[in-house]
Design a protein around this motif. Structure first.
Motif, PDB file in Angstrom:
ATOM      1  N   ASP A 250       0.806  -1.218   0.000  1.00 27.69           N
ATOM      2  CA  ASP A 250       0.000   0.000   0.000  1.00 27.69           C
ATOM      3  C   ASP A 250       0.838   1.267   0.000  1.00 27.69           C
ATOM      4  N   GLY A 251       2.179   1.143  -0.013  1.00 24.82           N
ATOM      5  CA  GLY A 251       3.044   2.306   0.018  1.00 24.82           C
ATOM      6  C   GLY A 251       3.170   2.925   1.385  1.00 24.82           C
ATOM      7  N   ILE A 252       2.493   2.353   2.375  1.00 28.29           N
ATOM      8  CA  ILE A 252       2.551   2.841   3.753  1.00 28.29           C
ATOM      9  C   ILE A 252       3.327   1.862   4.632  1.00 28.29           C
ATOM     10  N   ILE A 259      10.288  -3.137  -1.472  1.00 30.54           N
ATOM     11  CA  ILE A 259       9.566  -4.209  -2.165  1.00 30.54           C
ATOM     12  C   ILE A 259      10.378  -4.710  -3.347  1.00 30.54           C
ATOM     13  N   SER A 260      10.923  -3.793  -4.134  1.00 33.85           N
ATOM     14  CA  SER A 260      11.734  -4.196  -5.290  1.00 33.85           C
ATOM     15  C   SER A 260      12.950  -5.012  -4.870  1.00 33.85           C
ATOM     16  N   ILE A 261      13.609  -4.586  -3.799  1.00 33.63           N
ATOM     17  CA  ILE A 261      14.775  -5.318  -3.299  1.00 33.63           C
ATOM     18  C   ILE A 261      14.368  -6.717  -2.859  1.00 33.63           C
ATOM     19  N   ALA A 262      13.244  -6.819  -2.154  1.00 41.00           N
ATOM     20  CA  ALA A 262      12.778  -8.127  -1.691  1.00 41.00           C
ATOM     21  C   ALA A 262      12.451  -9.053  -2.859  1.00 41.00           C
ATOM     22  N   ARG A 322      -2.652  -2.719  -8.417  1.00 42.14           N
ATOM     23  CA  ARG A 322      -2.323  -1.477  -9.120  1.00 42.14           C
ATOM     24  C   ARG A 322      -1.029  -0.872  -8.584  1.00 42.14           C
ATOM     25  N   PHE A 323      -0.856  -0.885  -7.268  1.00 42.74           N
ATOM     26  CA  PHE A 323       0.355  -0.334  -6.666  1.00 42.74           C
ATOM     27  C   PHE A 323       1.592  -1.091  -7.150  1.00 42.74           C
ATOM     28  N   MET A 324       1.495  -2.405  -7.203  1.00 44.62           N
ATOM     29  CA  MET A 324       2.635  -3.198  -7.656  1.00 44.62           C
ATOM     30  C   MET A 324       2.982  -2.885  -9.111  1.00 44.62           C
ATOM     31  N   VAL A 325       1.970  -2.654  -9.931  1.00 46.12           N
ATOM     32  CA  VAL A 325       2.196  -2.384 -11.353  1.00 46.12           C
ATOM     33  C   VAL A 325       2.665  -0.949 -11.576  1.00 46.12           C
ATOM     34  N   HIS A 326       1.919   0.002 -11.047  1.00 46.45           N
ATOM     35  CA  HIS A 326       2.155   1.405 -11.377  1.00 46.45           C
ATOM     36  C   HIS A 326       3.281   2.050 -10.565  1.00 46.45           C
ATOM     37  N   THR A 327       3.469   1.602  -9.325  1.00 48.10           N
ATOM     38  CA  THR A 327       4.466   2.228  -8.461  1.00 48.10           C
ATOM     39  C   THR A 327       5.740   1.401  -8.345  1.00 48.10           C
ATOM     40  N   VAL A 328       5.599   0.110  -8.130  1.00 47.32           N
ATOM     41  CA  VAL A 328       6.782  -0.748  -7.978  1.00 47.32           C
ATOM     42  C   VAL A 328       7.358  -1.138  -9.334  1.00 47.32           C
ATOM     43  N   GLY A 329       6.484  -1.202 -10.360  1.00 44.94           N
ATOM     44  CA  GLY A 329       6.948  -1.534 -11.702  1.00 44.94           C
ATOM     45  C   GLY A 329       6.941  -3.007 -12.026  1.00 44.94           C
ATOM     46  N   VAL A 330       6.136  -3.780 -11.297  1.00 40.14           N
ATOM     47  CA  VAL A 330       6.009  -5.208 -11.570  1.00 40.14           C
ATOM     48  C   VAL A 330       5.117  -5.411 -12.791  1.00 40.14           C
ATOM     49  N   ALA A 335       2.053  -9.460 -11.089  1.00 49.37           N
ATOM     50  CA  ALA A 335       1.273  -8.873  -9.993  1.00 49.37           C
ATOM     51  C   ALA A 335      -0.011  -9.675  -9.768  1.00 49.37           C
ATOM     52  N   LEU A 336      -0.637 -10.134 -10.849  1.00 49.79           N
ATOM     53  CA  LEU A 336      -1.837 -10.954 -10.716  1.00 49.79           C
ATOM     54  C   LEU A 336      -1.513 -12.295 -10.066  1.00 49.79           C
ATOM     55  N   ARG A 337      -0.379 -12.882 -10.425  1.00 54.29           N
ATOM     56  CA  ARG A 337       0.036 -14.133  -9.768  1.00 54.29           C
ATOM     57  C   ARG A 337       0.239 -13.907  -8.269  1.00 54.29           C
ATOM     58  N   MET A 338       0.823 -12.768  -7.919  1.00 52.13           N
ATOM     59  CA  MET A 338       1.074 -12.466  -6.513  1.00 52.13           C
ATOM     60  C   MET A 338      -0.221 -12.315  -5.723  1.00 52.13           C
ATOM     61  N   ALA A 339      -1.307 -11.994  -6.412  1.00 52.55           N
ATOM     62  CA  ALA A 339      -2.600 -11.814  -5.752  1.00 52.55           C
ATOM     63  C   ALA A 339      -3.497 -13.038  -5.855  1.00 52.55           C
ATOM     64  N   SER A 340      -3.071 -14.057  -6.602  1.00 52.08           N
ATOM     65  CA  SER A 340      -3.953 -15.210  -6.805  1.00 52.08           C
ATOM     66  C   SER A 340      -3.202 -16.542  -6.694  1.00 52.08           C
ATOM     67  N   LEU A 341      -2.379 -16.852  -7.680  1.00 49.91           N
ATOM     68  CA  LEU A 341      -1.726 -18.164  -7.721  1.00 49.91           C
ATOM     69  C   LEU A 341      -0.775 -18.384  -6.555  1.00 49.91           C
ATOM     70  N   TYR A 342       0.060 -17.389  -6.242  1.00 53.80           N
ATOM     71  CA  TYR A 342       1.076 -17.588  -5.202  1.00 53.80           C
ATOM     72  C   TYR A 342       0.473 -17.773  -3.807  1.00 53.80           C
ATOM     73  N   PRO A 343      -0.497 -16.960  -3.383  1.00 55.01           N
ATOM     74  CA  PRO A 343      -1.102 -17.243  -2.074  1.00 55.01           C
ATOM     75  C   PRO A 343      -1.853 -18.560  -2.039  1.00 55.01           C
TER      76      PRO A 343
END
Length: 384
Positions: A250-252, A259-262, A322-330, A335-343
């Motif tokens: 969330d940027g907070i 996040i990018s480093i991780a 959206r944050f992962m795509v627009h701000t982090v640059g994923v 980003a969709l995998r991180m919100a669905s397949l990976y969890p």
């Protein structure tokens, strides 16, 4: 024979790869497969979408509340239904209602509510997440220190027995408050053990992973940090291949650079996945609410206690994507995998969830070019 629904007119992301000029077939709430447009069965019901992307529904393993309800304050079936319904418009089609550190009585009520929700086949309900009370007071975050305590034999037995009647069960613990033998017993019972709210050293966290811990709760937050001589839990989370790692995007809670480093540092097959850590504010205009008798305020995208401590997140899953795509640059597909397949894979729920391959639940979202959600389906049924 029941009807077959065919969805076309949009790109289709099946959880791993994107398909163009293809059709998604659904029957009886399950995915039959993705076929070329020429392969549409003659008697199916066609749904032609106006562009955009059809993707798997999101899977959220840490949801404290939504729709004006906090699970701790209302540990019942009705609250579970409200929470699931509140997150569905934001693309989350499977979630774990999460109980923050509380009394044994509240925990037991939450477990019974989860069992009842499972029996009722509550849409969107995937199981439960017990975040505490077996944590470290030194890394308590918003958890009430008066309620934090070590795990005893009664706790262990209670949680193991509940797992037998729940589809999935996850618990966040600190090595300071549990033993590796307890972690092994929980894991052997089919419970996902996640490490969090802890001062654990790198070696202690690595030993917990060997004992059976499979995840880490909200990376960077409420845990021993990465140091060059003592890598802490952050270091163990990124270095230990077997650990999957939840992240609040969330940027907070975490800086985009962190996040990018991780993401660059994480060793697999364990993955970093998105969680919301959402509270009761989602889907509402609430400006404050209570947790364990303490007031939490909603201020500029933050949820804070009176002393300014962050208390969960004012975040929904499509906003995290959206944050992962627009701000982090994923890249969007990742980003969709991180919100669905990976969890889903972390929890062991990826037979039915996190993808749109044959046999999966027909939990789907339709996104437009701006990454706004146009439609949501749960088990093939459109959300009202």
């Amino acid at each position: 024979m029941s009807r077959i629904d065919a969805y076309s007119g949009a790109s289709i992301f099946d959880g791993e790869q994107r398909r163009e000029g293809a059709v998604l077939l659904v029957q009886n709430g399950q995915v039959l497969g993705v076929v070329p447009e020429a392969g549409i069965p003659p008697d199916c019901t066609q749904h032609i979408l106006d562009g955009g992307l059809l993707a798997p529904g999101f899977v959220d393993l840490q949801v404290n509340g939504g729709g004006g309800v906090l699970f701790n304050e209302h540990p019942d079936v009705e609250a579970i239904a409200t929470i699931c319904a509140a997150h569905a418009p934001f693309g989350t089609t499977a979630l774990l209602p999460t109980l923050i550190t509380d009394t044994p009585e509240i925990r037991d009520a939450a477990l019974q509510a989860g069992i009842a929700a499972a029996r009722a086949e509550q849409p969107g309900f995937l199981g439960l997440h017990l975040e505490g009370p077996h944590l470290s007071v030194a890394r308590k975050g918003a958890h009430d220190p008066a309620l934090i305590r070590p795990m005893n034999d009664t706790d262990l037995t209670c949680i193991k027995q509940a797992r037998q009647s729940l589809p999935f069960l996850m618990t966040t613990v600190a090595p300071e408050s549990v033993t590796n033998a307890q972690i092994a017993a929980l894991s052997s019972a089919g419970i996902l053990v996640s490490l969090g709210h802890t001062e654990a050293s790198f070696d202690t966290a690595a030993a917990a992973a060997i004992a059976g811990a499979g995840a880490v709760t909200h990376l960077f937050n409420a845990m021993s940090p990465l140091g060059h001589r003592e890598p802490g839990l952050v270091g163990a989370a990124l270095h230990t291949e077997s650990l999957s790692v939840g992240l609040i995007a969330d940027g907070i809670h975490v800086h985009p650079a962190a996040i990018s480093i991780a993401l660059a540092a994480k060793r697999g097959p364990g993955r970093i996945f998105l969680i919301t850590d959402a509270m009761s504010t989602i889907g509402t205009d609430l400006q404050s609410f209570s947790l364990n008798g303490r007031t939490i305020r909603r201020e500029g995208g933050r949820l804070v206690l009176e002393d300014g401590t962050l208390a969960g997140a004012d975040l929904d899953m499509i906003s995290a994507v959206r944050f992962m795509v627009h701000t982090v640059g994923v890249e969007l597909d990742e980003a969709l995998r991180m919100a669905s397949l990976y969890p889903a894979a972390c929890l062991g729920a990826d037979t039915l969830h996190g993808h749109l391959k044959p046999g999966a639940a027909a939990d789907m979202i339709h996104l437009d070019e701006a990454l706004d959600i146009r439609s949501v389906w749960l088990r093939g049924r459109p959300l009202d």
